[in-house]
Design a protein around this motif. Structure first.
Motif, PDB file in Angstrom:
ATOM      1  N   ASP A 320       0.817  -1.209   0.000  1.00 23.89           N
ATOM      2  CA  ASP A 320       0.000   0.000   0.000  1.00 23.89           C
ATOM      3  C   ASP A 320       0.854   1.264   0.000  1.00 23.89           C
ATOM      4  N   TRP A 321       1.931   1.249   0.808  1.00 28.44           N
ATOM      5  CA  TRP A 321       2.790   2.443   0.825  1.00 28.44           C
ATOM      6  C   TRP A 321       3.458   2.648  -0.515  1.00 28.44           C
ATOM      7  N   LEU A 322       3.954   1.576  -1.101  1.00 25.33           N
ATOM      8  CA  LEU A 322       4.665   1.708  -2.363  1.00 25.33           C
ATOM      9  C   LEU A 322       3.729   2.139  -3.486  1.00 25.33           C
ATOM     10  N   ALA A 323       2.488   1.630  -3.469  1.00 25.58           N
ATOM     11  CA  ALA A 323       1.526   2.042  -4.490  1.00 25.58           C
ATOM     12  C   ALA A 323       1.237   3.538  -4.369  1.00 25.58           C
ATOM     13  N   GLY A 324       1.079   4.013  -3.137  1.00 28.06           N
ATOM     14  CA  GLY A 324       0.808   5.435  -2.958  1.00 28.06           C
ATOM     15  C   GLY A 324       2.013   6.302  -3.238  1.00 28.06           C
ATOM     16  N   ALA A 325       3.174   5.929  -2.690  1.00 25.21           N
ATOM     17  CA  ALA A 325       4.384   6.731  -2.880  1.00 25.21           C
ATOM     18  C   ALA A 325       4.874   6.643  -4.312  1.00 25.21           C
ATOM     19  N   GLY A 326       4.792   5.452  -4.917  1.00 25.32           N
ATOM     20  CA  GLY A 326       5.263   5.286  -6.283  1.00 25.32           C
ATOM     21  C   GLY A 326       4.406   6.017  -7.283  1.00 25.32           C
ATOM     22  N   ALA A 327       3.100   6.142  -6.993  1.00 32.10           N
ATOM     23  CA  ALA A 327       2.203   6.821  -7.921  1.00 32.10           C
ATOM     24  C   ALA A 327       2.516   8.304  -8.015  1.00 32.10           C
ATOM     25  N   ARG A 328       3.178   8.851  -6.989  1.00 31.45           N
ATOM     26  CA  ARG A 328       3.492  10.280  -7.008  1.00 31.45           C
ATOM     27  C   ARG A 328       4.757  10.578  -7.793  1.00 31.45           C
ATOM     28  N   GLY A 329       5.539   9.546  -8.121  1.00 34.57           N
ATOM     29  CA  GLY A 329       6.776   9.754  -8.851  1.00 34.57           C
ATOM     30  C   GLY A 329       6.568   9.685 -10.349  1.00 34.57           C
ATOM     31  N   ALA A 330       7.674   9.921 -11.074  1.00 32.66           N
ATOM     32  CA  ALA A 330       7.596   9.862 -12.525  1.00 32.66           C
ATOM     33  C   ALA A 330       7.357   8.440 -12.998  1.00 32.66           C
ATOM     34  N   ASN A 331       7.878   7.465 -12.268  1.00 29.03           N
ATOM     35  CA  ASN A 331       7.726   6.055 -12.626  1.00 29.03           C
ATOM     36  C   ASN A 331       7.009   5.336 -11.490  1.00 29.03           C
ATOM     37  N   PRO A 332       5.708   5.035 -11.657  1.00 33.39           N
ATOM     38  CA  PRO A 332       4.979   4.328 -10.588  1.00 33.39           C
ATOM     39  C   PRO A 332       5.632   2.991 -10.277  1.00 33.39           C
ATOM     40  N   LEU A 333       5.706   2.660  -8.993  1.00 33.65           N
ATOM     41  CA  LEU A 333       6.348   1.424  -8.549  1.00 33.65           C
ATOM     42  C   LEU A 333       5.308   0.462  -7.996  1.00 33.65           C
ATOM     43  N   ARG A 334       5.465  -0.798  -8.345  1.00 31.54           N
ATOM     44  CA  ARG A 334       4.625  -1.856  -7.797  1.00 31.54           C
ATOM     45  C   ARG A 334       5.517  -3.023  -7.420  1.00 31.54           C
ATOM     46  N   VAL A 335       5.022  -3.905  -6.567  1.00 32.44           N
ATOM     47  CA  VAL A 335       5.816  -5.045  -6.108  1.00 32.44           C
ATOM     48  C   VAL A 335       5.032  -6.334  -6.270  1.00 32.44           C
ATOM     49  N   ARG A 336       5.795  -7.396  -6.389  1.00 32.03           N
ATOM     50  CA  ARG A 336       5.266  -8.748  -6.206  1.00 32.03           C
ATOM     51  C   ARG A 336       5.792  -9.246  -4.867  1.00 32.03           C
ATOM     52  N   ILE A 337       4.931  -9.861  -4.093  1.00 36.71           N
ATOM     53  CA  ILE A 337       5.339 -10.349  -2.775  1.00 36.71           C
ATOM     54  C   ILE A 337       4.956 -11.818  -2.651  1.00 36.71           C
TER      55      ILE A 337
END
Length: 434
Positions: A320-337
């Motif tokens: 959840d943090w990475l989806a929110g923080a990554g969406a604010r950057g130039a390159n959205p970040l997502r993870v597989r866990i």
């Protein structure tokens, strides 16, 4: 060291210990004080009237100076110490015997006390015992002869007037007391300086030790670090149940190809530092990072009530943090866990640049189901699902092929059950705690 340097520095070399430096400085200081006092002793006698022979003071000056020069040339402190203390011991008695008795010589043998005092300061308590015994013996011997020859000595003309003799009693006591006080004061001040430097070194060492321990604890779990400090042995432990989690950034290679090395480092450092804080807050143990992959385990210590639940909560927080923080950057970040639960072997590998690592089927399974997941998914094995199904929401199970394992049933973690029940209409990403 050159001859001049040895003479100027009291023969002190860079390899000398603090105690040896102090001993050398003390003995050279005592030699200088005795030389000055011998000249003053003769001049004061002459000023008071008696024209004594200059032979004894001159011989004393020559002996002290020659001994210093030999020491500066050879650097042999043990020989210098013995010979200088011998001069301090015997010369006052020779001077008193030449002048007559205790009264006419004004107790000049008191100067011999410098020998045992010098031995105490420059050699040690045990080494000073023979020097003190010799001083007492010579004093008693001189007193015995003066007692036996008292009638003859009183009848014989005295080379020193009584007034001068009385004045020199005072001077001898005052001077030798001053010299002894100066030597003791010098020794105490230097030892206090050395103690202060040692305490400062201990403080700095303590700071460096704390820094080293912090670095070690950033690499190893606290119990493992303590075992390594206490005993340099091989560390390999088996755990019946540990929950292992891998988090892998999706399309990291493609993202990094359009970034400078500094930007890649900055992105990974920001993301993994946040993951570190989350893991530490939940009491979990970060194991390592492998490129863009992040590995965490729960159950390696007894502090956690439910390590499996803590790992699941961390996975939700990270996603959840990475989806929110990554969406604010130039390159959205997502993870597989991927999360697996079961037995593992944990230990420290190697002697240099070592790491604390985990091995076993549980680790392999968690790693492989991570790679089979969709972006943003949290995939759990059956063992993890069994422990969490009453507290967390899972999507319907599905089967994935795993190399070396065949087909494996995998459950996708969605959210905490209690939060979904509280706010069923809100998106799970919003109601999941950060």
């Amino acid at each position: 060291m050159s001859f001049i340097e040895r003479l100027r520095n009291a023969g002190i070399t860079p390899n000398d210990s603090e105690e040896l430096r102090l001993q050398k400085a003390l003995l050279v200081l005592a030699s200088g004080l005795v030389s000055v006092a011998a000249i003053g002793w003769l001049l004061i006698y002459w000023a008071l009237g008696p024209k004594l022979s200059t032979t004894l003071p001159f011989v004393l000056q020559v002996l002290v100076a020659a001994n210093l020069l030999i020491y500066a040339a050879s650097g042999n402190f043990a020989v210098f110490r013995f010979s200088q203390l011998a001069i301090f011991l015997f010369f006052p008695f020779i001077a008193q015997w030449a002048l007559g008795n205790f009264v006419t010589a004004s107790g000049v043998i008191l100067w011999g006390l410098l020998a045992p005092v010098g031995a105490l300061l420059c050699a040690g308590p045990r080494e000073s015992v023979p020097w003190f015994a010799a001083y007492v013996f010579l004093t008693l011997l001189t007193g015995t002869f003066d007692f036996l020859l008292a009638d003859y000595l009183v009848a014989a003309p005295s080379p020193v007037p009584l007034k001068a003799s009385m004045a020199f009693f005072t001077l001898n006591f005052a001077t030798i007391s001053t010299i002894v006080w100066l030597l003791m004061r010098f020794a105490i001040v230097e030892r206090q300086k050395a103690r202060g430097e040692l305490e400062d070194a201990h403080r700095q060492l303590h700071v460096e030790q704390e820094r080293s321990e912090r670095l070690l604890l950033n690499i190893l779990p606290h119990p493992v670090a303590q075992r390594l400090k206490d005993d340099d042995c091989t560390i390999a432990d088996g755990f019946a149940e540990v929950t292992v989690m891998f988090a892998d950034i999706v399309n990291f290679t493609e993202l990094a190809s359009d970034m400078t090395p500094q930007q890649v480092f900055g992105m990974l450092n920001r993301v993994f530092s946040q993951f570190d804080e989350m893991a530490e807050r939940l009491g979990l143990e970060k194991i390592k990072t492998i490129g863009d992959a992040y590995m965490v385990a729960g159950g390696l210590n007894t502090d956690l009530r439910d390590p499996c639940e803590a790992v699941a909560q961390l996975a939700l927080d990270m996603r959840d943090w990475l989806a929110g923080a990554g969406a604010r950057g130039a390159n959205p970040l997502r993870v597989r866990i991927g999360i697996g639960t079961g037995p593992v072997v944990a230990g420290v590998v190697g002697k240099k640049k070592f790491i604390y690592d985990l091995w076993g089927d549980t680790v392999n399974l968690a790693s492989r189901i991570t790679g089979e997941g969709a972006p943003g998914s949290i995939q759990c094995d059956a063992a993890t699902y069994d422990r969490l199904r009453n507290r967390f929401v899972f999507d319907p199970p599905h089967i994935v092929p795993i190399k070396g394992k065949g087909t494996v049933v995998v459950h996708r973690l969605s959210a905490r059950r209690d939060l979904v029940e509280i706010a069923p209409d809100l998106p799970q990403r919003v109601v999941s705690p950060a």
